[in-house]
Design a protein around this motif. Structure first.
Motif, PDB file in Angstrom:
ATOM      1  N   HIS A 146       0.816  -1.212   0.000  1.00  0.00           N
ATOM      2  CA  HIS A 146       0.000   0.000   0.000  1.00  0.00           C
ATOM      3  C   HIS A 146       0.852   1.265   0.000  1.00  0.00           C
ATOM      4  O   HIS A 146       0.331   2.354  -0.147  1.00  0.00           O
ATOM      5  CB  HIS A 146      -0.877   0.049   1.249  1.00  0.00           C
ATOM      6  N   PHE A 147       2.129   1.120   0.220  1.00  0.00           N
ATOM      7  CA  PHE A 147       2.962   2.290   0.477  1.00  0.00           C
ATOM      8  C   PHE A 147       3.980   2.543  -0.640  1.00  0.00           C
ATOM      9  O   PHE A 147       4.559   1.609  -1.185  1.00  0.00           O
ATOM     10  CB  PHE A 147       3.713   2.132   1.804  1.00  0.00           C
ATOM     11  N   GLU A 197       3.960   7.589   0.785  1.00  0.00           N
ATOM     12  CA  GLU A 197       2.591   7.758   0.299  1.00  0.00           C
ATOM     13  C   GLU A 197       1.793   6.508   0.586  1.00  0.00           C
ATOM     14  O   GLU A 197       2.314   5.390   0.470  1.00  0.00           O
ATOM     15  CB  GLU A 197       2.588   7.992  -1.221  1.00  0.00           C
ATOM     16  N   TYR A 198       0.562   6.704   0.929  1.00  0.00           N
ATOM     17  CA  TYR A 198      -0.356   5.574   1.113  1.00  0.00           C
ATOM     18  C   TYR A 198      -1.300   5.542  -0.073  1.00  0.00           C
ATOM     19  O   TYR A 198      -2.073   6.476  -0.299  1.00  0.00           O
ATOM     20  CB  TYR A 198      -1.137   5.734   2.425  1.00  0.00           C
ATOM     21  N   GLN A 199      -1.226   4.476  -0.839  1.00  0.00           N
ATOM     22  CA  GLN A 199      -2.033   4.355  -2.051  1.00  0.00           C
ATOM     23  C   GLN A 199      -3.428   3.853  -1.692  1.00  0.00           C
ATOM     24  O   GLN A 199      -3.573   2.799  -1.060  1.00  0.00           O
ATOM     25  CB  GLN A 199      -1.366   3.377  -3.032  1.00  0.00           C
ATOM     26  N   ALA A 209      -3.787   9.057  -3.600  1.00  0.00           N
ATOM     27  CA  ALA A 209      -2.883   8.632  -2.535  1.00  0.00           C
ATOM     28  C   ALA A 209      -2.732   9.770  -1.535  1.00  0.00           C
ATOM     29  O   ALA A 209      -2.814  10.956  -1.892  1.00  0.00           O
ATOM     30  CB  ALA A 209      -1.513   8.257  -3.105  1.00  0.00           C
TER      31      ALA A 209
END
Lengths: 265, 187
Positions: free
Chosen positions: B104-105, B146-148, B155
């Motif tokens: 996710h990152f 970043e968190y997608q 994001a």
């Protein structure tokens, strides 16, 4: 998104950001004094300081701004002179800090006077009634308020833009309108659009009122204290105020020291 | 040099891991954060809120080019007078970002150059500015995470960068921000 970016750029390009003006001992206004150390026994000359507004000569302005004066002159009565530096050009405020250098609490006064491009105002030179020894001293343009300060304390203060605006107008009312200094300083005129000279003649409209080009401070402490002050100039037009302040080259700013106003009862 | 090589290796390794789908292409970011000056200027200006806008283009899944605008608002804490005065620092420029997505990152490092502008000369008193000086070139470098989101276009990110403005008497500062990124384009 596009609007946001455009707005962001415009915010960065506003032209009336304040400019802080301090003394520049090596500049063309080298005699300005913005730090006053005095006590209750100091002579008046040692209690006074001055700071000029770093105005550019109108020959260095953009043509449109120079031409505006001519356009205004055509609009007003021919007997009214439209000045070079007008209220519309910039706003002024004065920031000051007083430090009590004594180990006893005290009281001080900070008085504000000044000059426009034609005349200066020094209340110590004015005798309101030459026939009397008991007439009150002429008032300053602003200030004259006693302020208490603790021992070794520090107090900050400001003469706000509206107070400097009022001071500039009061000086105009005295010098062009023939007003008594008390009448001029004790009435609020900052929202007026014109005033009529007491001696008669055409009304002088607001657009033809002069702005201050020099600020004079009188510091009256009862103990040993120091006052530091500086100008905050907020120009409304480009090219009126020099970016380098009083550090500008001598031929790029005008340092006005006009004759003092002479009161005629 | 060794440290930089390690960072790239980590990013490439991260990129090769199983990653949540994310768009690549033109992107825009809007962020809020704070800017703090580093000594010796930290005593003359308080930490202040900042607004960041960035648009750019992913040149590859691991490389992007962007231009940015940033504004921060600071209280001048110079010796009085003046007292209680504020000024704005505007920065704009271009930068390159290298990164990779892992699960996710996404992690990235970035660096670039641009122009910085002070709104007033209030720091002239402490000689951060010379008389009449308002502009400086500026350099910055930093990184972030970043968190997608499940939606491949969006994001959230957290980034920090150090900047340096040599004409402002070698002014140095830290810009930290939380931002939302939108990427227009395919996966």
């Amino acid at each position: 998104m596009k609007k946001l970016v455009i707005g962001f750029v415009l915010v960065g390009c506003t032209n009336n950001e304040p400019q802080y003006v301090t003394c520049a001992p090596m500049g063309p206004s080298a005699t300005d004094k913005c730090s006053i150390e005095a006590d209750g026994a100091s002579a008046l000359a040692d209690q006074q300081g001055s700071l000029h507004v770093p105005v550019k000569p109108d020959t260095d302005w953009r043509a449109a701004e120079r031409d505006r004066r001519m356009e205004l002159q055509m609009e007003v009565d021919p007997s009214v002179v439209v000045p070079i530096y007008r209220l519309e050009h910039y706003d002024l405020s004065v920031e000051w800090t007083v430090t009590n250098l004594d180990s006893a609490p005290g009281t001080f006064y900070v008085d504000l006077n000044g000059a426009n491009e034609e005349v200066g105002y020094d209340p110590s030179l004015i005798d309101l009634d030459p026939t009397s020894d008991e007439d009150p001293p002429a008032p300053p343009l602003s200030g004259a308020v006693p302020i208490e300060i603790p021992a070794n304390g520090t107090i900050d203060g400001t003469f706000r833009e509206d107070q400097l605006l009022e001071a500039a107008i009061d000086l105009e009312q005295m010098t062009r309108g023939g007003y008594n200094p008390f009448r001029a300083t004790l009435t609020i005129s900052k929202n007026d659009e014109a005033f009529a000279p007491l001696a008669g003649g055409a009304e002088i409209p607001r657009i033809a009122w002069r702005q201050l080009v020099r600020v004079d401070i009188v510091f009256r402490p009862d103990h040993h204290m120091r006052l530091d002050f500086q100008l905050r100039v907020r120009p409304h037009y480009d090219d009126i105020i020099h970016d380098k302040g009083l550090n500008a080259p001598a031929d790029e700013i005008v340092v006005y020291d006009p004759p003092d106003y002479v009161y005629t009862p | 040099m060794m440290r930089g090589g390690c960072a790239v290796a980590i990013l490439l390794a991260a990129h090769s891991a199983e990653a949540r789908p994310a768009s690549t292409g033109f992107f825009a970011e809007g962020g809020l954060g704070a800017v703090a000056f580093l000594p010796p200027d930290s005593g003359n200006a308080a930490i202040g809120p900042a607004l960041d806008l960035r648009i750019g283009r992913d040149l590859a899944s691991w490389l992007s080019f962007g231009i940015f605008l940033s504004a921060s608002n600071h209280e001048a804490t110079v010796p009085p007078p003046p007292q209680d005065q504020w000024f704005q620092l505007y920065r704009g420029g271009a930068d390159l970002r290298i990164g990779g997505l892992s699960d996710h990152f996404a992690f990235f490092v970035e660096g670039g150059a641009g122009v910085a502008m002070m709104s007033t000369n209030v720091l002239e008193k402490v000689m951060t500015l010379e008389p009449g000086e308002r502009f400086s070139i500026s350099f910055h470098a930093g990184g972030g995470i970043e968190y997608q989101l499940e939606n491949r276009h969006y994001a959230f990110g957290l980034a920090a960068a150090a900047f340096y403005a040599p004409q402002f008497d070698n002014l140095k500062g830290i810009d930290a921000r939380l931002y939302l990124r939108y990427t227009y384009g395919g996966g």
